[in-house]
Design an enzyme around this catalytic site. Structure first.
Site, PDB file in Angstrom:
ATOM      1  N   ALA A  80     -14.377  11.621 -42.157  1.00 53.56           N
ATOM      2  CA  ALA A  80     -13.214  12.412 -42.572  1.00 53.56           C
ATOM      3  C   ALA A  80     -13.516  13.873 -42.878  1.00 53.56           C
ATOM      4  CB  ALA A  80     -12.565  11.767 -43.798  1.00 53.56           C
ATOM      5  N   GLY A 106     -11.691  17.058 -43.764  1.00 57.64           N
ATOM      6  CA  GLY A 106     -10.483  16.433 -44.285  1.00 57.64           C
ATOM      7  C   GLY A 106      -9.166  16.883 -43.676  1.00 57.64           C
ATOM      8  N   LYS A 115      -7.732  16.177 -40.684  1.00 58.75           N
ATOM      9  CA  LYS A 115      -6.935  15.083 -40.108  1.00 58.75           C
ATOM     10  C   LYS A 115      -6.539  14.084 -41.196  1.00 58.75           C
ATOM     11  CE  LYS A 115      -9.112  15.696 -35.644  1.00 58.75           C
ATOM     12  NZ  LYS A 115     -10.254  16.529 -36.149  1.00 58.75           N
ATOM     13  N   ASP A 169     -22.025   5.762 -45.247  1.00 57.74           N
ATOM     14  CA  ASP A 169     -22.446   5.787 -43.846  1.00 57.74           C
ATOM     15  C   ASP A 169     -21.508   4.873 -43.054  1.00 57.74           C
ATOM     16  OD1 ASP A 169     -23.627   5.521 -41.402  1.00 57.74           O
ATOM     17  OD2 ASP A 169     -25.593   4.898 -42.154  1.00 57.74           O
ATOM     18  N   ASP A 189     -13.183  10.050 -35.799  1.00 58.94           N
ATOM     19  CA  ASP A 189     -13.251  11.433 -35.291  1.00 58.94           C
ATOM     20  C   ASP A 189     -14.734  11.782 -35.318  1.00 58.94           C
ATOM     21  OD1 ASP A 189     -12.473  13.948 -34.441  1.00 58.94           O
ATOM     22  OD2 ASP A 189     -12.070  14.680 -36.460  1.00 58.94           O
ATOM     23  N   CYS A 249     -14.173  16.405 -30.482  1.00 53.37           N
ATOM     24  CA  CYS A 249     -13.785  17.752 -30.045  1.00 53.37           C
ATOM     25  C   CYS A 249     -14.800  18.211 -29.005  1.00 53.37           C
ATOM     26  CB  CYS A 249     -13.650  18.730 -31.210  1.00 53.37           C
ATOM     27  SG  CYS A 249     -15.148  19.002 -32.150  1.00 53.37           S
TER      28      CYS A 249
HETATM   29  C1  SAM Z   1     -15.855  15.883 -36.270  1.00 57.28           C
HETATM   30  S1  SAM Z   1     -16.216  15.819 -37.935  1.00 57.28           S
HETATM   31  C2  SAM Z   1     -14.731  15.127 -38.600  1.00 57.28           C
HETATM   32  C3  SAM Z   1     -13.643  16.136 -38.802  1.00 57.28           C
HETATM   33  C4  SAM Z   1     -12.521  15.593 -39.673  1.00 57.28           C
HETATM   34  N1  SAM Z   1     -11.958  14.384 -39.135  1.00 57.28           N
HETATM   35  C5  SAM Z   1     -11.425  16.596 -39.899  1.00 57.28           C
HETATM   36  O1  SAM Z   1     -10.407  16.575 -39.204  1.00 57.28           O
HETATM   37  O2  SAM Z   1     -11.574  17.436 -40.790  1.00 57.28           O
HETATM   38  C6  SAM Z   1     -17.316  14.466 -38.061  1.00 57.28           C
HETATM   39  C7  SAM Z   1     -17.721  14.130 -39.476  1.00 57.28           C
HETATM   40  O3  SAM Z   1     -18.467  12.920 -39.416  1.00 57.28           O
HETATM   41  C8  SAM Z   1     -19.419  12.967 -40.442  1.00 57.28           C
HETATM   42  N2  SAM Z   1     -20.441  11.935 -40.167  1.00 57.28           N
HETATM   43  C9  SAM Z   1     -21.605  12.058 -39.509  1.00 57.28           C
HETATM   44  N3  SAM Z   1     -22.261  10.897 -39.492  1.00 57.28           N
HETATM   45  C10 SAM Z   1     -21.493  10.011 -40.162  1.00 57.28           C
HETATM   46  C11 SAM Z   1     -21.637   8.650 -40.513  1.00 57.28           C
HETATM   47  N4  SAM Z   1     -22.728   7.948 -40.154  1.00 57.28           N
HETATM   48  N5  SAM Z   1     -20.665   8.061 -41.217  1.00 57.28           N
HETATM   49  C12 SAM Z   1     -19.565   8.752 -41.582  1.00 57.28           C
HETATM   50  N6  SAM Z   1     -19.372  10.047 -41.294  1.00 57.28           N
HETATM   51  C13 SAM Z   1     -20.329  10.666 -40.586  1.00 57.28           C
HETATM   52  C14 SAM Z   1     -19.899  14.379 -40.411  1.00 57.28           C
HETATM   53  O4  SAM Z   1     -20.528  14.726 -41.618  1.00 57.28           O
HETATM   54  C15 SAM Z   1     -18.601  15.136 -40.161  1.00 57.28           C
HETATM   55  O5  SAM Z   1     -18.042  15.518 -41.381  1.00 57.28           O
END
Ligand code: SAM
Length: 486
Positions: free
Chosen positions: A293, A296, A298, A348, A365, A418
């Site tokens: 998320a 944040g 979305k 995680d 995402d 993205c």
């Molecule tokens: C593309 S960004 C998400 C953008 C968000 N959905 C938004 O609209 O603001 C991907 C996110 O996944 C997180 N991430 C990376 N590995 C992860 C994991 N194993 N579990 C959960 N989140 C993770 C990253 O820290 C990052 O904040």
């Protein structure tokens, strides 16, 4: 009698009321600010967008001057690949042997000469002033000589001189003409081909070099889109029913943005959140999960949609400091969680804390290369490496697998990136689906029927995906696949 002009002296009366002599002319604050941003990006690994506000404040820049400094910094960073190819022909030694801080200034000068409507004499003299103020007299003379050579041609003429022949080396041409690393051009070429858009490479690369406009999201139930458009003096977005495109200005100054009823959000990102909400009927009593998320954006739109439909959203993020951003995005001005939010947690996503089947809908995402959002992050094309995919793809697969476990039979998972690069999009979905028999892919274009010309590559199952493009939709290149658990 000695000629005073020869000694750089001031001929009597000649400059009275005019510009001060070069040696004493102060450097222009907008150029200094842009130069400071380039330095922070190069030396401190900073993100231009994040350091800009501080640098602008330090130099006391607002309004048009702040806009000029922003365009100077972001435009120079985006287009530095093209400028370096040009500068390399104007310098009598390899560019790698030019001091990095001098090269920063040369790129800034080249940007003004070739891509901005700054008259050549002003572009050169302001850059020389800057080099003199920040680096020294010797490098200032060098910058003057180099930029005079750059000024000899306009950008199209330079591209014809320094770029490979587009007929024999289209990737090399795209790389030099549109300032992208060669491997990125190759990856985007593959992405366009997979979506049946092979003839759009030039348009895509050119769009990556345009500063993205600002779009706002009107969070449903909190502010009406028309009211936001009136407040912000913006226009409704073409595809998102909750988006407003702004002509310019500072969106943070709007009361609705300050209150969290609206937010800055790319139209493509809005469509991703809307896809999860619209991928299945109803929603009352449902539990929704945003698995990745942070920061944040979305999640905030999903929470508003969940509240309207009687669902509750849990937002999960792996990194504690990003969870704090999610919590802020999902909080009301009084600090309480916004309507529609069940919980905000750090965890995680590949080892989730919830039992299988806990949620009705899950958004993944996924962390990705971001090659679909290059126009938004000026330096990212120079930072990313092809090897990044080696770690990202297995993580994307594990996150999607988790999401499919976490959703109940009949529930929906939306997988988004993205990035339009097939290794991170359809290949991830195909690989995960090949390993399980409890999931079917749904036609994603049917979930976003208002977006024309959005079909992405087809999954191995035959289901359509959605792939948005900066040059076609004026959004980031968001990918969306919609999956249903049997
Ligand atoms: C593309 S960004 C998400 C953008 C968000 N959905 C938004 O609209 O603001 C991907 C996110 O996944 C997180 N991430 C990376 N590995 C992860 C994991 N194993 N579990 C959960 N989140 C993770 C990253 O820290 C990052 O904040």
């Amino acid at each position: 009698m000695a000629d005073p002009r020869r000694r750089g002296g001031r001929p009597t009366g000649a400059r009275a009321g005019g510009r001060p002599p070069a040696a004493r002319r102060p450097a222009d604050p907008a150029r200094l600010a842009a130069y400071d941003v380039l330095r922070a990006v190069r030396v401190d690994d900073a993100y231009a967008n994040l350091v800009l506000p501080d640098v602008l404040r330090k130099h006391g820049l607002t309004g048009r001057d702040a806009g000029l400094a922003t365009e100077l910094a972001a435009g120079t960073i985006r287009r530095q690949g093209t400028y370096d190819a040009i500068l390399a022909t104007c310098v009598d030694r390899p560019l790698a042997k030019v001091e990095a801080k001098v090269l920063d200034a040369l790129r800034l000068g080249a940007h003004q000469l070739l891509s901005m409507r700054v008259p050549a004499h002003a572009a050169i003299s302001t850059t020389v002033d800057l080099v003199r103020a920040r680096i020294g007299q010797g490098p200032a003379g060098f910058a003057n000589a180099v930029l005079r050579k750059v000024a000899a041609h306009d950008l199209p003429a330079w591209v014809r001189r320094v770029a490979p022949d587009p007929g024999t080396d289209p990737v090399g041409f795209g790389s030099v003409a549109h300032s992208h690393p060669r491997w990125v051009v190759a990856a985007l070429t593959d992405a366009l081909a997979a979506a049946g858009r092979s003839d759009e490479l030039d348009a895509l690369l050119a769009a990556d070099n345009e500063a993205p406009g600002v779009t706002l999201v009107a969070r449903p139930g909190r502010i009406d889109r028309d009211a936001l458009a009136a407040q912000a003096e913006g226009e409704p977005t073409a595809y998102s029913p909750v988006g407003v495109r702004l002509p310019g200005g500072d969106p943070g100054a709007l009361p609705s943005v300050a209150a969290g009823d609206a937010g800055v959000q790319d139209e493509g990102s809005q469509l991703v959140a809307l896809a999860l909400a619209d991928a299945a009927e109803g929603g009352a009593g449902e539990r929704w999960l945003d698995l990745c998320a942070g920061p944040g954006g979305k999640a905030a739109l999903l929470a508003a949609l969940a509240a309207q439909r009687g669902a509750l959203l849990t937002a999960n993020e792996a990194q504690e400091h990003r969870t704090a951003l999610v919590r802020r995005a999902l909080s009301l001005p009084d600090g309480s969680l916004a309507p529609g939010v069940e919980d905000v947690v750090t965890g995680d996503g590949t080892a989730p804390r919830w039992e299988p089947g806990t949620f009705d809908r899950v958004l993944v995402d996924a962390p990705c290369s971001g090659l679909g959002a290059l126009r938004r992050r000026p330096e990212s094309r120079w930072r990313r490496q092809p090897s990044d995919l080696r770690t990202l793809v297995p993580l994307q697969e594990r996150l999607l697998g988790s999401a499919l476990d976490l959703v109940r039979p009949g529930g929906t998972v939306v997988y988004a990136t993205c990035s339009p690069v097939p290794a991170e999009t359809v290949s991830v979905v195909d690989t995960v689906l090949a390993g399980r028999d409890d999931v079917e892919a749904v036609d994603a274009t049917a979930v976003l029927p208002g977006v024309p010309d959005a079909a992405g590559p087809t999954l191995a199952t035959g289901a359509a995906t959605v792939q948005l493009w900066p040059h076609a939709h004026r959004t980031d290149a968001m990918f969306v696949a919609v999956l249903r658990k049997r």
